[in-house]
Design a protein around this motif. Sequence first.
Motif, PDB file in Angstrom:
ATOM      1  N   MET A   1       1.061  17.180   4.761  1.00 34.49           N
ATOM      2  CA  MET A   1       2.197  16.348   5.138  1.00 34.49           C
ATOM      3  C   MET A   1       1.695  14.951   5.547  1.00 34.49           C
ATOM      4  N   GLU A   2       2.384  13.954   5.101  1.00 29.65           N
ATOM      5  CA  GLU A   2       1.988  12.584   5.399  1.00 29.65           C
ATOM      6  C   GLU A   2       2.260  12.232   6.859  1.00 29.65           C
ATOM      7  N   SER A   3       1.396  11.390   7.385  1.00 25.99           N
ATOM      8  CA  SER A   3       1.639  10.940   8.757  1.00 25.99           C
ATOM      9  C   SER A   3       2.784   9.938   8.754  1.00 25.99           C
ATOM     10  N   ARG A   4       3.332   9.755   9.903  1.00 21.14           N
ATOM     11  CA  ARG A   4       4.456   8.822  10.072  1.00 21.14           C
ATOM     12  C   ARG A   4       4.046   7.401   9.663  1.00 21.14           C
ATOM     13  N   VAL A   5       2.854   6.999  10.014  1.00 18.77           N
ATOM     14  CA  VAL A   5       2.366   5.658   9.684  1.00 18.77           C
ATOM     15  C   VAL A   5       2.250   5.504   8.167  1.00 18.77           C
ATOM     16  N   GLN A   6       1.735   6.519   7.513  1.00 20.22           N
ATOM     17  CA  GLN A   6       1.600   6.448   6.058  1.00 20.22           C
ATOM     18  C   GLN A   6       2.964   6.343   5.386  1.00 20.22           C
ATOM     19  N   GLN A   7       3.945   7.040   5.903  1.00 22.57           N
ATOM     20  CA  GLN A   7       5.301   6.960   5.357  1.00 22.57           C
ATOM     21  C   GLN A   7       5.861   5.544   5.515  1.00 22.57           C
ATOM     22  N   LEU A   8       5.616   4.956   6.669  1.00 24.41           N
ATOM     23  CA  LEU A   8       6.098   3.594   6.905  1.00 24.41           C
ATOM     24  C   LEU A   8       5.394   2.594   6.003  1.00 24.41           C
ATOM     25  N   ILE A   9       4.113   2.774   5.802  1.00 23.41           N
ATOM     26  CA  ILE A   9       3.359   1.869   4.929  1.00 23.41           C
ATOM     27  C   ILE A   9       3.920   1.925   3.507  1.00 23.41           C
ATOM     28  N   LYS A  10       4.237   3.104   3.029  1.00 24.45           N
ATOM     29  CA  LYS A  10       4.815   3.228   1.683  1.00 24.45           C
ATOM     30  C   LYS A  10       6.155   2.494   1.594  1.00 24.45           C
ATOM     31  N   LYS A  11       6.956   2.612   2.637  1.00 22.57           N
ATOM     32  CA  LYS A  11       8.232   1.902   2.644  1.00 22.57           C
ATOM     33  C   LYS A  11       8.017   0.397   2.660  1.00 22.57           C
ATOM     34  N   LEU A  12       7.039  -0.050   3.439  1.00 26.89           N
ATOM     35  CA  LEU A  12       6.737  -1.483   3.515  1.00 26.89           C
ATOM     36  C   LEU A  12       6.279  -2.028   2.164  1.00 26.89           C
ATOM     37  N   GLU A  13       5.546  -1.230   1.431  1.00 23.17           N
ATOM     38  CA  GLU A  13       5.047  -1.663   0.129  1.00 23.17           C
ATOM     39  C   GLU A  13       6.174  -1.944  -0.860  1.00 23.17           C
ATOM     40  N   HIS A  14       7.332  -1.387  -0.632  1.00 23.78           N
ATOM     41  CA  HIS A  14       8.462  -1.575  -1.548  1.00 23.78           C
ATOM     42  C   HIS A  14       9.422  -2.677  -1.096  1.00 23.78           C
ATOM     43  N   LEU A  15       9.159  -3.271   0.037  1.00 24.39           N
ATOM     44  CA  LEU A  15      10.031  -4.345   0.519  1.00 24.39           C
ATOM     45  C   LEU A  15       9.649  -5.684  -0.107  1.00 24.39           C
ATOM     46  N   PRO A  16      10.646  -6.541  -0.329  1.00 24.99           N
ATOM     47  CA  PRO A  16      10.331  -7.904  -0.779  1.00 24.99           C
ATOM     48  C   PRO A  16       9.572  -8.651   0.317  1.00 24.99           C
ATOM     49  N   SER A  17       8.760  -9.619  -0.070  1.00 22.48           N
ATOM     50  CA  SER A  17       7.915 -10.328   0.899  1.00 22.48           C
ATOM     51  C   SER A  17       8.723 -10.983   2.013  1.00 22.48           C
ATOM     52  N   GLY A  18       9.918 -11.444   1.718  1.00 18.56           N
ATOM     53  CA  GLY A  18      10.766 -12.053   2.753  1.00 18.56           C
ATOM     54  C   GLY A  18      11.140 -11.066   3.846  1.00 18.56           C
ATOM     55  N   ARG A  19      11.326  -9.843   3.461  1.00 19.71           N
ATOM     56  CA  ARG A  19      11.676  -8.801   4.432  1.00 19.71           C
ATOM     57  C   ARG A  19      10.479  -8.416   5.293  1.00 19.71           C
TER      58      ARG A  19
END
Length: 66
Positions: A1-19
């Motif tokens: 199971m992925e750690s909470r931080v890893q899950q957040l990093i994956k979400k961040l990778e999909h955000l536009p740079s402005g966000r």
Amino acid sequence: MESRVQQLIKKLEHLPSGRLSEVEDFIDFLSQKDREHHMRKDFAQGAEAPFQKVWDNDDDSVYDKL
């Protein structure tokens, strides 16, 4: 199971740079809020001992029952 931080990093990778700037600002806001909370808590604890003599006296003991 992925750690909470890893899950957040994956979400961040999909955000536009402005966000990402908004996310960074929010993280900074939360960090500052935590630092201020700890500072207030430390200050209150530091003030407890000197005020103990003032708070604990026979003249004001009637207020302890309120």
